[in-house]
Write a protein that holds these residues in place. Structure first.
Motif, PDB file in Angstrom:
ATOM      1  N   ASP A   1      10.461   4.021 -12.753  1.00  0.00           N
ATOM      2  CA  ASP A   1      11.498   4.134 -11.725  1.00  0.00           C
ATOM      3  C   ASP A   1      11.117   5.156 -10.648  1.00  0.00           C
ATOM      4  OD1 ASP A   1      13.876   3.235 -10.626  1.00  0.00           O
ATOM      5  OD2 ASP A   1      15.070   4.818 -11.558  1.00  0.00           O
ATOM      6  N   LEU A   2       9.839   5.130 -10.256  1.00  0.00           N
ATOM      7  CA  LEU A   2       9.360   6.036  -9.213  1.00  0.00           C
ATOM      8  C   LEU A   2       9.242   5.271  -7.891  1.00  0.00           C
ATOM      9  CD1 LEU A   2       6.448   7.824 -11.127  1.00  0.00           C
ATOM     10  CD2 LEU A   2       8.728   8.744 -10.634  1.00  0.00           C
ATOM     11  N   PRO A   3       9.706   5.865  -6.786  1.00  0.00           N
ATOM     12  CA  PRO A   3       9.511   5.215  -5.487  1.00  0.00           C
ATOM     13  C   PRO A   3       8.031   5.193  -5.123  1.00  0.00           C
ATOM     14  CG  PRO A   3      10.368   7.428  -5.184  1.00  0.00           C
ATOM     15  CD  PRO A   3      10.402   7.160  -6.668  1.00  0.00           C
ATOM     16  N   LYS A   4       7.624   4.178  -4.357  1.00  0.00           N
ATOM     17  CA  LYS A   4       6.224   4.091  -3.969  1.00  0.00           C
ATOM     18  C   LYS A   4       6.110   3.579  -2.540  1.00  0.00           C
ATOM     19  CE  LYS A   4       5.727  -0.218  -6.652  1.00  0.00           C
ATOM     20  NZ  LYS A   4       7.165  -0.316  -6.896  1.00  0.00           N
ATOM     21  N   GLY A   5       5.012   3.931  -1.916  1.00  0.00           N
ATOM     22  CA  GLY A   5       4.812   3.545  -0.530  1.00  0.00           C
ATOM     23  C   GLY A   5       3.349   3.271  -0.243  1.00  0.00           C
ATOM     24  N   VAL A   6       3.095   2.832   0.980  1.00  0.00           N
ATOM     25  CA  VAL A   6       1.739   2.610   1.474  1.00  0.00           C
ATOM     26  C   VAL A   6       1.560   3.438   2.735  1.00  0.00           C
ATOM     27  CG1 VAL A   6       0.056   0.927   2.313  1.00  0.00           C
ATOM     28  CG2 VAL A   6       1.745   0.245   0.592  1.00  0.00           C
ATOM     29  N   ALA A   7       0.419   4.107   2.850  1.00  0.00           N
ATOM     30  CA  ALA A   7       0.087   4.884   4.050  1.00  0.00           C
ATOM     31  C   ALA A   7      -1.333   4.505   4.459  1.00  0.00           C
ATOM     32  CB  ALA A   7       0.195   6.385   3.779  1.00  0.00           C
ATOM     33  N   THR A   8      -1.443   3.690   5.484  1.00  0.00           N
ATOM     34  CA  THR A   8      -2.729   3.115   5.857  1.00  0.00           C
ATOM     35  C   THR A   8      -3.079   3.407   7.307  1.00  0.00           C
ATOM     36  OG1 THR A   8      -3.970   1.051   6.062  1.00  0.00           O
ATOM     37  CG2 THR A   8      -1.597   0.907   6.382  1.00  0.00           C
ATOM     38  N   SER A   9      -4.374   3.455   7.588  1.00  0.00           N
ATOM     39  CA  SER A   9      -4.847   3.599   8.960  1.00  0.00           C
ATOM     40  C   SER A   9      -4.861   2.268   9.695  1.00  0.00           C
ATOM     41  CB  SER A   9      -6.266   4.196   8.962  1.00  0.00           C
ATOM     42  OG  SER A   9      -6.266   5.500   8.436  1.00  0.00           O
ATOM     43  N   SER A  10      -4.570   1.187   8.996  1.00  0.00           N
ATOM     44  CA  SER A  10      -4.553  -0.137   9.610  1.00  0.00           C
ATOM     45  C   SER A  10      -3.235  -0.373  10.352  1.00  0.00           C
ATOM     46  CB  SER A  10      -4.758  -1.213   8.546  1.00  0.00           C
ATOM     47  OG  SER A  10      -6.036  -1.112   7.964  1.00  0.00           O
ATOM     48  N   GLU A  11      -3.192  -1.457  11.113  1.00  0.00           N
ATOM     49  CA  GLU A  11      -2.006  -1.783  11.888  1.00  0.00           C
ATOM     50  C   GLU A  11      -0.950  -2.468  11.020  1.00  0.00           C
ATOM     51  OE1 GLU A  11      -3.415  -4.083  15.173  1.00  0.00           O
ATOM     52  OE2 GLU A  11      -4.460  -2.386  16.082  1.00  0.00           O
ATOM     53  N   ARG A  12       0.306  -2.366  11.456  1.00  0.00           N
ATOM     54  CA  ARG A  12       1.412  -2.880  10.645  1.00  0.00           C
ATOM     55  C   ARG A  12       1.329  -4.391  10.443  1.00  0.00           C
ATOM     56  NH1 ARG A  12       5.649  -1.063   8.360  1.00  0.00           N
ATOM     57  NH2 ARG A  12       5.245   1.022   9.226  1.00  0.00           N
ATOM     58  N   SER A  13       0.978  -5.132  11.475  1.00  0.00           N
ATOM     59  CA  SER A  13       0.924  -6.586  11.337  1.00  0.00           C
ATOM     60  C   SER A  13      -0.092  -7.001  10.282  1.00  0.00           C
ATOM     61  CB  SER A  13       0.582  -7.235  12.678  1.00  0.00           C
ATOM     62  OG  SER A  13      -0.680  -6.778  13.157  1.00  0.00           O
ATOM     63  N   TYR A  14      -1.201  -6.269  10.226  1.00  0.00           N
ATOM     64  CA  TYR A  14      -2.250  -6.543   9.245  1.00  0.00           C
ATOM     65  C   TYR A  14      -1.767  -6.220   7.838  1.00  0.00           C
ATOM     66  CZ  TYR A  14      -6.553  -5.337   6.647  1.00  0.00           C
ATOM     67  OH  TYR A  14      -7.541  -5.220   5.700  1.00  0.00           O
ATOM     68  N   LEU A  15      -1.140  -5.049   7.678  1.00  0.00           N
ATOM     69  CA  LEU A  15      -0.618  -4.672   6.362  1.00  0.00           C
ATOM     70  C   LEU A  15       0.405  -5.684   5.880  1.00  0.00           C
ATOM     71  CD1 LEU A  15      -0.306  -2.691   3.980  1.00  0.00           C
ATOM     72  CD2 LEU A  15       1.417  -1.494   5.359  1.00  0.00           C
ATOM     73  N   GLN A  16       1.283  -6.131   6.764  1.00  0.00           N
ATOM     74  CA  GLN A  16       2.309  -7.089   6.382  1.00  0.00           C
ATOM     75  C   GLN A  16       1.691  -8.406   5.918  1.00  0.00           C
ATOM     76  OE1 GLN A  16       4.624  -7.028  10.007  1.00  0.00           O
ATOM     77  NE2 GLN A  16       6.079  -5.536   9.180  1.00  0.00           N
ATOM     78  N   LYS A  17       0.588  -8.816   6.567  1.00  0.00           N
ATOM     79  CA  LYS A  17      -0.093 -10.049   6.147  1.00  0.00           C
ATOM     80  C   LYS A  17      -0.625  -9.909   4.725  1.00  0.00           C
ATOM     81  CE  LYS A  17      -1.627 -11.640  10.704  1.00  0.00           C
ATOM     82  NZ  LYS A  17      -2.801 -11.838  11.596  1.00  0.00           N
ATOM     83  N   LEU A  18      -1.261  -8.767   4.437  1.00  0.00           N
ATOM     84  CA  LEU A  18      -1.843  -8.581   3.109  1.00  0.00           C
ATOM     85  C   LEU A  18      -0.761  -8.486   2.034  1.00  0.00           C
ATOM     86  CD1 LEU A  18      -4.802  -6.066   3.618  1.00  0.00           C
ATOM     87  CD2 LEU A  18      -4.830  -8.561   3.619  1.00  0.00           C
ATOM     88  N   LEU A  19       0.257  -7.678   2.271  1.00  0.00           N
ATOM     89  CA  LEU A  19       1.326  -7.542   1.289  1.00  0.00           C
ATOM     90  C   LEU A  19       2.053  -8.872   1.086  1.00  0.00           C
ATOM     91  CD1 LEU A  19       2.888  -4.079   2.243  1.00  0.00           C
ATOM     92  CD2 LEU A  19       1.224  -4.577   0.430  1.00  0.00           C
ATOM     93  N   GLY A  20       2.310  -9.572   2.181  1.00  0.00           N
ATOM     94  CA  GLY A  20       3.012 -10.843   2.089  1.00  0.00           C
ATOM     95  C   GLY A  20       2.215 -11.895   1.343  1.00  0.00           C
ATOM     96  N   ARG A  21       0.914 -11.884   1.511  1.00  0.00           N
ATOM     97  CA  ARG A  21       0.071 -12.884   0.855  1.00  0.00           C
ATOM     98  C   ARG A  21       0.200 -12.820  -0.658  1.00  0.00           C
ATOM     99  NH1 ARG A  21      -4.918 -15.330   2.846  1.00  0.00           N
ATOM    100  NH2 ARG A  21      -6.061 -16.262   1.112  1.00  0.00           N
ATOM    101  N   PHE A  22       0.386 -11.606  -1.188  1.00  0.00           N
ATOM    102  CA  PHE A  22       0.487 -11.434  -2.645  1.00  0.00           C
ATOM    103  C   PHE A  22       1.911 -11.091  -3.099  1.00  0.00           C
ATOM    104  CE2 PHE A  22      -3.945 -10.648  -1.496  1.00  0.00           C
ATOM    105  CZ  PHE A  22      -4.581 -11.526  -2.361  1.00  0.00           C
TER     106      PHE A  22
END
Length: 218
Positions: A104-125
């Protein structure tokens, strides 16, 4: 005194997904068209940084009379074609996400990539809804190794930086998390294991490593 972890933050490329391997393939293809051969030092300087900063290294290193804007579309056409063929989660990612959720721990992503790219990767899986917050290149004024993105991550998750476990695969990201005061564990892969991870609390041999999981048992 034992560390109490109250949140977990993931880098994206090379840590959650095998995109560093794909990045290497795409960069080789891009430079091959220009009769250039990338070097390990060039890749070292590029890794973990925002796209514009990363590709300025490529341009300078190879003496190209081009700009990031002029090669961006060509590169990403190559990159996303390879993504379609080869993208996969890094070994242990899904098990680790399940385990963090069981705590029950919150989690996040902190990336140097652009948001549209991150959303594509997360959405794909189908991972988008499994993260409480995401920070990308557009959310900061200074990229890694500056600590800004991890200081913001801690603030967004409502924890002190020292209570936040950060998982990174690059030297630049490791230095950013360490400078923010986070509990940084580096998880190198084939393309980053030669880098300097002396700023990390520990170096893990993949996402299944007990050095990560033991921090989540307290």
């Amino acid at each position: 005194m034992a560390t109490t972890i109250r949140a977990v933050v993931f880098d994206c490329d090379g840590l959650m997904f095998n995109t560093e391997e794909i990045f290497h393939q795409a960069t080789h293809a891009l430079l091959r068209k220009r009769d250039k051969v990338p070097t390990p030092e060039m890749f070292h300087q590029m890794m973990g940084r925002r796209a514009e900063e990363s590709f300025q290294v490529l341009i300078d290193h190879n003496g190209l009379d081009e700009t990031f804007e002029s090669i961006r579309d060509e590169y990403f056409e190559i990159f996303f074609e390879l993504i379609e063929q080869h993208i996969a989660p890094m070994p242990g990612l899904l098990d680790l996400l399940d385990h963090i959720e069981s705590r029950d721990l919150p989690k996040g992503v902190a990336t140097s990539s652009e948001r549209s790219y991150l959303q594509k990767l997360l959405g794909r899986f189908e991972l988008t809804d499994r993260f409480h917050m995401t920070l990308t290149a557009e959310d900061v004024t200074r990229g890694k190794p500056n600590p800004e993105i991890y200081l913001r991550a801690a603030e967004n998750l409502g924890v002190e930086p020292a209570e936040m476990l950060v998982l990174e695969d690059s030297e630049a990201g490791t230095r950013a998390a360490a400078a923010a005061g986070a509990h940084i564990i580096s998880v190198p892969h084939e393309h980053s294991r030669h880098q300097d991870f002396s700023a990390a609390r520990a170096v893990a041999h993949g996402l299944h490593d007990p050095v990560i999981w033991s921090l989540l048992e307290a």
